[in-house]
Structure formats: structure tokens, C-alpha cells
Design an enzyme around this catalytic site. Structure first.
Site, short mmCIF file in Angstrom:
data_model
loop_
_atom_site.label_atom_id
_atom_site.label_comp_id
_atom_site.label_asym_id
_atom_site.label_seq_id
_atom_site.Cartn_x
_atom_site.Cartn_y
_atom_site.Cartn_z
CG HIS A 65 -17.04 23.19 25.45
ND1 HIS A 65 -18.02 24.15 25.42
CD2 HIS A 65 -17.01 22.66 24.20
CE1 HIS A 65 -18.58 24.20 24.22
NE2 HIS A 65 -17.98 23.30 23.46
CG ASP A 96 -18.54 26.41 27.98
OD1 ASP A 96 -17.42 25.93 28.27
OD2 ASP A 96 -19.13 26.16 26.92
CB SER A 152 -18.86 25.54 20.36
OG SER A 152 -19.38 25.60 21.66
#
Length: 293
Positions: free
Chosen positions: A38, A68, A145
Site C-alpha cells: 500500500h 500487503d 509501515s
């Protein structure tokens, strides 16, 4: 300190000019980097800021929506992280999150917590649900992230994700894709450009010590749910079964089951031994490709 040089900042820009900042973990000396899908999804330009301050153009090798996970490549020799394993990982163990939160200068930052759950399914607002996730109370901000979740020995046990979750009560929690799964995804992307996931079809948790003692075993994975028509269902597994071995390997908790199954191929047959009403039973489970549904 040993791991920090292998943590990079990832800056992605879409064709429309939208900018996203995240982190990455270098896992090959030739410049291959693990990050979150993402973070780079839809990006027309990706730049990696190395720990020594260098700004490097990165190519997106491949991405996988189901985990992801994304793999990037920069044309430079890079320091690498030591990838560990989640096999044997237990709830309560120390977990350290390392990343570049919000793209701040000064290098990677570190937050400390514990592994608070294993085998979590997280409904993702931006894509398919993420399954088999590590849950931690170590804070993971958006810029972190794609960074590393590390054990007390400095080995990477997960790739952190700061996804937007729709599950009530999950807002203050951190999640990470187990490194065994991320590494397998990366190898498939590098080798074939496509990722195939197998599944067993059970959800469960670590067996508590009291129940283990009553069953006369040292540990295992308690099955809470068996998905209808899944490989486990077809083979005959049931809720309340306690998985004790997979292909002869002792299972100390649900993480061992996840690691053993997720690194196998479609069509593989695994021998799953369970304790059912205190008696051992062994089932042959033929693994299938997991679909989004």
C-alpha cells in the site's frame, strides 16, 4: 543498532502527484528491499533514502495484495537485515518496531512492546483482508509501515503495516506480516513474478497451559474455527481439535502451524495430528490455493 543501517525510508509519488512515505527492510546485499504494497501501490516514482542519507531511485519488482508485501530494487550495494522466523514465536515475547515514522530526519526510530496475539485476520479498508498477522502493542505510525518487527536478538520476525483497519478496537494496535510469509512472497515475486498462497482453513490460538496439562501434552494450537469446504474441513478437522504436530514437527502454538503451511505449495499433502477428546488422530490435508473469499 546492528539493524538500523538496513532500514530505509521509502518515498512514493503517483502520476497525479500524491506522495506517500513509508519504510523498507533491505534483505539482499544487491539492493532488494521489502516494504508494504500500500506504500508503493500506483506509484510512478519511488525513491529510497538509505541510512547513510543517499537518495536512490527504486524499481517496483512486484507486489502482493493478499499480504500487503512489495519488493523494491535499487542499483546499489546495501547493508542487510537478519531475517529470523516466527516459528516458536509466543504471545508475550518482546517485539521491537523499527521504521522511519512520518519521514522524519535523524534515521530510523524504535518503539518497544510485546507480541500480543498471533494468527490475526485484519479487515483492510484498502484491499483484501490480511490473515495470519502478528499483533503487537508496539506503536506503528504511518511512516513506519513497511519497516521491521524485531525480536530481542535483533532478528526480523515481521514486516510492519500501518493499514487503515475497519475492526472496532484495533485502532491502537500494530500489525506485522510474519517474516516467513514475507520472505516466501518475495522469493515468488523474484522467481515467477506471481504469488500463489496455500491455506489450511483453520483459525485458532495457542493452547493454554491448564488445558495442555489436562490433555497430557506440552502445547499445541487450539482450533477455534474450521472454514466450510476448506482443506481442513474436507480432511475432517473440527473446532476444539488441538493440533500437536504438522508433518511430524511438534507444534507449540498457532504460529508454528501458520509457518509450516504457508511456506508449502498447492497440492502438497500435510499430515496434521490433533488431540481430539484426549486421543490423538492424524489427518492427511491436501493444500489448495487460497482465494480472496
Amino acid at each position: 543498532q546492528r539493524l538500523r543501517p538496513a532500514i530505509v525510508e521509502v518515498r512514493a509519488t503517483s502520476s497525479g502527484g500524491q506522495k506517500v512515505s513509508g519504510s523498507g527492510v533491505t534483505f539482499r546485499t544487491d539492493g532488494h528491499i521489502l516494504t508494504n504494497r500500500h506504500v508503493v501501490d500506483g506509484a510512478s516514482n519511488v525513491v529510497v533514502i538509505a541510512s547513510d542519507g543517499r537518495s536512490l531511485t527504486a524499481k517496483i519488482v512486484g507486489t502482493d495484495a493478499d499480504t500487503d508485501v512489495a519488493v523494491l530494487k535499487v542499483e546499489s550495494e546495501m547493508p542487510v537485515a537478519t531475517l529470523g522466523t516466527t516459528s516458536g514465536l509466543q504471545v508475550g515475547q518482546q517485539a521491537i518496531a523499527i521504521g522511519s515514522p512520518l519521514g522524519l530526519s535523524g534515521g530510523p526510530s524504535v518503539t518497544v512492546g510485546v507480541v500480543s496475539a498471533l494468527g490475526r485476520r485484519i479487515d483492510n479498508n484498502d484491499g483484501p483482508p490480511l490473515v495470519d498477522m502478528i499483533q503487537t502493542d508496539a506503536p506503528i505510525s504511518p511512516g513506519s509501515s513497511g519497516g521491521a518487527l524485531v525480536d530481542s536478538d535483533g532478528n526480523v520476525i515481521g514486516i510492519t503495516t500501518a493499514i487503515a483497519v475497519s475492526e472496532v478496537g484495533a485502532e491502537g494496535l500494530g500489525f506485522a506480516t510474519p517474516i516467513d510469509i514475507a520472505r516466501d512472497v518475495a522469493e515468488q515475486l523474484l522467481n515467477t513474478g506471481r504469488v500463489v498462497h496455500v491455506w489450511l482453513g483453520v483459525r485458532g490460538e495457542d493452547l493454554d497451559l491448564t488445558m495442555a496439562k489436562s490433555l497430557g501434552i506440552t502445547g499445541g494450537a487450539l482450533v477455534n474455527e474450521v472454514t466450510k469446504d476448506s482443506p481442513a474441513d474436507v480432511a475432517g478437522l473440527r473446532p476444539q481439535d488441538v493440533i500437536t504436530t504438522v508433518n511430524g514437527k511438534t507444534v507449540s502454538g498457532i504460529a508454528d502451524v501458520i509457518v509450516n503451511v504457508r511456506t508449502r505449495k498447492v497440492g502438497d499433502v500435510v499430515k496434521v495430528t490433533v488431540s481430539r477428546a484426549g486421543k490423538p488422530q492424524t489427518f492427511s490435508v491436501t493444500l489448495k490455493e487460497r482465494t480472496v473469499n
